[in-house]
Scaffold this active site. Sequence first.
Site: not given
Lengths: 395, 224
Positions: A138, A263
């Site tokens: 990110h 995740d």
Amino acid sequence: VSDPRGAALIWDPAFTTYRFGPDHPFNPKRLELTLSLMEELQLLDGPGVRVEPPRMASDAELHLAHAPEYVAAVRRLGGDGADRAEARHWGLGTEDTPVFPGMHEATATVVGGTLRAAELVMQGEVRRAFALAGGLHHAHRDRASGFCVYDDLAVAARWMAETHDARVLYIDVDAHHGDGVQGIFYSDPRVLTFSMHESGRYLFPGTGFPDELGDGEGYGYSLNLPVEPFTEDDSWIGMYADFLPEAAAAFRPDVILLQAGCDAHVYDPLTHLRCTTRMYEETVRITCQVADEHCQGRLVATGGGGYAIWRVVPRAWSLVWATLAEREMPERTPLSWLQRWQGESPELLPDLLRDPADAFAAVPRRGEIEAMNRRTLATLRRDALPLLRGWSLGF
Amino acid sequence: MLVRNRMRRDPRTVTPDQTLAEALQLTREHRIRHLPVVLKSGELTGIVSDRDIRLAMPSPLAVADADRADFLERTSVAEVMTREVITVTPHDTVEDAAKLLYKHRIGALPVADGEGRLVGILSETDILHTFVQILGGAQPSSRLEIGLRDEPGELSRAVRIIGEELGLNIVSILVPSLPEQTRKVAIAHLDTIDPREAVQALEAAGYEVGWPSLEMDLRKPEVG
């Protein structure tokens, strides 16, 4: 010793200094738990396997993906110059990505780990490498975001593209869109980014739709396959197995860089996907096949997200590593590992390394979700593959 | 948001004496639909769209291709253009510009200054793009829907929970007001990858929160 069929795990306890604080979900404990499980499974020694320490990335290397002013700010803010307003300007000092002492050194070591993995693979010392602490997808060129300070993946991808003149296929199977890496290479045709993730309709960062195809010279070199919330293994694996070989054949990469955040698992508290450990084993197996076919095996993998740190991350990344290293995995979690950690774990640790096929109830809307995902894939194939195929052939 | 922030400056234009062939070529080359028609002085005198030109052309069923090409070469823009141009000024709001497009069913608005000189153009695509940006988060964020009772203090209480109690930055928040709506919903983009606490705190304070939930999914299996 160089072993062209071997695999290297990049590890050093210094990786655990990338730490935002005791209650933060991005908890380096997960790395410790994973390494401990790998040790108990004897995955860290034996033929064809080596463990290599990272080094610290130099400023020049960080500048491959980041603005020099941003690197200077991270160094200053992680020293004693933490100014709240300035931190905010760089996306730091937030709930997600707080400033912490030694932030520059800790993150530069994470970047150095992924660079080390890339070096070993590109120099032919090993076929595959796994930089466990990497995967900070990110982070943007001049802005921290979503637990990520520096973008180790973008630095390593550009390093491979520039130093080895390599065409890099970046694959991101984290449940969140790989927006930082995509943004850094949005107009760069040397790095093809392909992110598969839970739709950004609700989930952070809110991007990663199929119409984000790149810009300018890089138009056609950004691929996004968002999947519906509650997507399960079969849908994910089926689309990955169908699409990745097509995209790779069109792009003809020299090396694959895989962000293997874990995740997307049912137990993950931050996302809404319903995948199991099978998805990670299959995804990595398919990726290895594609790398063997197009890249003489060259595959650099990293970690990434993964917030079910007790029940999922150690098993998922041990499976990733065992698949990369082509080592057999037993059925059961080693008793010694369970005994060592169960006392500390707030949850019952799974005694099987792989989730059983019937471990989780089927999602009631399974058929509809699968159909919606297939529609998204059809859109992506229709819009992206002609661009990729056309330009790869030079017209 | 004002027109001057979203308009395209230096739009492609034609003069009234240019041919339709030239005008059509410009629309193709620049992939645009509308050409403002200006005098040498810069004053706006009309507008012509690719559709106006096509409608003016003789039917391909009745006339040979060569004659159609000839028609385009010998007809001037002045003969086809719309003279009553609906314009906006740079200081109008984008909302008002959108209303004009909608009301008159047109595709673009030339932007003219006080002296009637052309300074820009705003197309329906530009406006749509603006609304897409307004509705979607412009920076990385998680998206929550927060159900609101239609009474004073509802929104501010929710915002206080997010901003003050949890210290989360709100990237954007939109509370649409539509006539057919039976309830108010705030669409909030929060500057976090982990909105769990926000969802919990809002629910604990009595708000209904829209965020993927398998439990909700189980209750409404028919909703897609």
